[in-house]
Design a protein around this motif. Structure first.
Motif, short mmCIF file in Angstrom:
data_model
loop_
_atom_site.label_atom_id
_atom_site.label_comp_id
_atom_site.label_asym_id
_atom_site.label_seq_id
_atom_site.Cartn_x
_atom_site.Cartn_y
_atom_site.Cartn_z
N ASN A 56 0.83 -1.20 0.00
CA ASN A 56 0.00 0.00 0.00
C ASN A 56 0.87 1.26 0.00
N ALA A 57 1.94 1.23 0.79
CA ALA A 57 2.82 2.39 0.86
C ALA A 57 3.48 2.65 -0.49
N MET A 58 3.92 1.61 -1.15
CA MET A 58 4.57 1.77 -2.45
C MET A 58 3.58 2.28 -3.49
N ALA A 59 2.35 1.79 -3.45
CA ALA A 59 1.33 2.21 -4.41
C ALA A 59 1.02 3.70 -4.26
N GLN A 60 0.99 4.18 -3.04
CA GLN A 60 0.69 5.60 -2.82
C GLN A 60 1.85 6.49 -3.22
N GLY A 61 3.06 5.94 -3.21
CA GLY A 61 4.21 6.72 -3.63
C GLY A 61 4.25 6.97 -5.12
N GLY A 62 3.50 6.18 -5.88
CA GLY A 62 3.41 6.39 -7.32
C GLY A 62 4.52 5.74 -8.12
N ARG A 63 5.56 5.28 -7.47
CA ARG A 63 6.63 4.58 -8.17
C ARG A 63 7.29 3.62 -7.19
N SER A 64 8.00 2.67 -7.71
CA SER A 64 8.63 1.67 -6.85
C SER A 64 10.14 1.69 -7.05
N SER A 65 10.86 1.66 -5.95
CA SER A 65 12.31 1.59 -6.01
C SER A 65 12.75 0.14 -5.85
#
Length: 401
Positions: A146-155
């Motif tokens: 969920n946190a990654m999805a809200q960030g808009g991009r994934s590292s």
């Protein structure tokens, strides 16, 4: 019953939301004439000084310093052949292993309750011959997703964290009699990793005697959000509310105020304080702030599990505007118990609507309190755990009690 509680944390202070379960469960079970022994990890000297705050609920209390578990140690554990330790030397905390072993040898427990996930799962070998229940209370991999999805991009780091969390959650609850989480979303996330897990959903509760509505409704159009700001999703929700949502509300409702209550607000949040935005920091009692608020707003976009803050606001008979994620695990109906809104524009419209419609506001507030009384008291929660212990006992040993 005699119950051994092995906990990832002490049962106090309660502004850390994860401590509500061990505190209130022990309080309720002790009132129901059960005996509870506690062995808990701690990482702050104040945790030891706080023991008198709850020792009356336990027959025996032992605190163990929490060991460091860095990424390297997690990787070592997940790549070796034996995922579950079989002796103290293999455990991250030999001290905790020995303490549990000693209590089990000396006691005759009807149930062993492990509260936590990666912090306590490794003691499976010690509790395998007893009725056992492990309560991770949420899916950590779902929280990270969920946190990654809200960030808009994934590292790369985020993807690696999720991969490791999923590998742990796929394995670490195997062999336990029951795995308890607080919300269906977390149960579904864990079930997708291991369909054989014996999952049970038991929500958190509220102390309805403490969070009691007074019937007072303020004249000022005041919004409130509460949370522990050492938890990143709460910071994100508070900043979203203060920067994006509240200014638009204020333009539509002159005189509107916003109060953000909670432990450890970071500098970027404190910087937003002004004539119409109050940042309190930690307070000894949040009830006066709930009482003076007209609407409780939870704009959470990240996190997992059930949201204690929403339950507490409902118990205080407050009208609520909340995102869908804020209400995970709570049997809320849109326009009956809450106005659900996920985008900033929808949240703004819902807030303004409640501010201008007193009848709707009061109906939602009353329905919320009624739902809490029916389904989300700590007494009801403790009854579900009590029945769970007995159910597992009947399945394991054919007990009739």
């Amino acid at each position: 019953m005699d119950v051994l509680l092995i906990s990832r944390c002490p049962p106090f202070p309660l502004y850390f939301g994860d401590r509500l379960i061990p505190f209130h469960l022990a309080r309720q079970l002790s009132q129901r004439h059960h005996y509870i022994d506690l062995i808990a990890f701690y990482n702050d000297p104040a945790d030891v000084r706080n023991i008198p705050r709850y020792e009356r609920y336990f027959r025996h209390i032992q605190m163990i310093p929490e060991p460091a578990r860095g990424p390297i140690r997690y990787m070592e554990r997940i790549t070796r052949d034996r995922f579950f330790p079989i002796n103290a030397q293999e455990a991250w905390s030999p001290h905790m292993w020995q303490a549990i072993e000693k209590r089990i040898q000396e006691g005759n427990y009807d149930a062993i309750h492990l509260f936590g996930g990666v912090q306590v799962y490794e003691y499976r070998e010690l509790v395998k011959d007893s009725v056992n229940v492990i309560v991770p209370y949420e899916s950590y991999s779902l929280y990270l997703k969920n946190a990654m999805a809200q960030g808009g991009r994934s590292s790369i780091v985020q993807r690696l964290q999720i991969a490791i969390a999923r590998r742990y959650e796929k394995r670490m609850f195997r062999g336990y009699d029951r795995v308890v989480v607080l919300a269906n979303a977390d149960a579904n996330a864990l079930q997708s990793l291991d369909s054989a897990l014996p999952l049970v959903v038991i929500p958190n509760g509220v102390d309805t005697d403490y969070f009691m509505p007074t019937g007072f409704e303020p004249d000022e159009p005041t919004l409130l959000f509460t949370g522990n700001y050492e938890y990143a999703p709460n910071v994100d929700a508070a900043l979203r509310l203060a920067r994006r949502i509240f200014p638009a509300v204020q333009r539509r409702v002159p005189g509107a105020r916003l109060i953000l209550v909670g432990n450890a607000p970071p500098p970027e949040l404190r910087a937003l304080a002004g004539p119409s935005i109050e940042i309190t920091g930690r307070v000894p009692d949040i009830r006066p702030y709930l009482e003076q608020s007209l609407i409780y707003v939870s704009a959470l976009r990240m996190g997992a599990g059930i949201k204690n803050k929403v339950l507490e606001a409902m118990a205080m008979q407050k009208a609520i505007v909340a995102t869908s994620l804020s209400c995970d695990g709570i049997a809320l109906e849109h326009e009956k118990h809450v106005l659900l809104a996920d985008t900033p524009d929808d949240i703004i419209r819902a807030i303004v609507r409640l501010m201008k419609d007193g009848e709707l506001r009061q109906n939602i507030a009353r329905a919320g309190r009624q739902l809490i009384e029916e389904r989300y008291t700590w007494q009801r929660v403790s009854e579900q755990y009590e029945e769970l212990y007995r159910e597992v006992g009947r399945q394991r040993f054919g007990r009739s009690d």
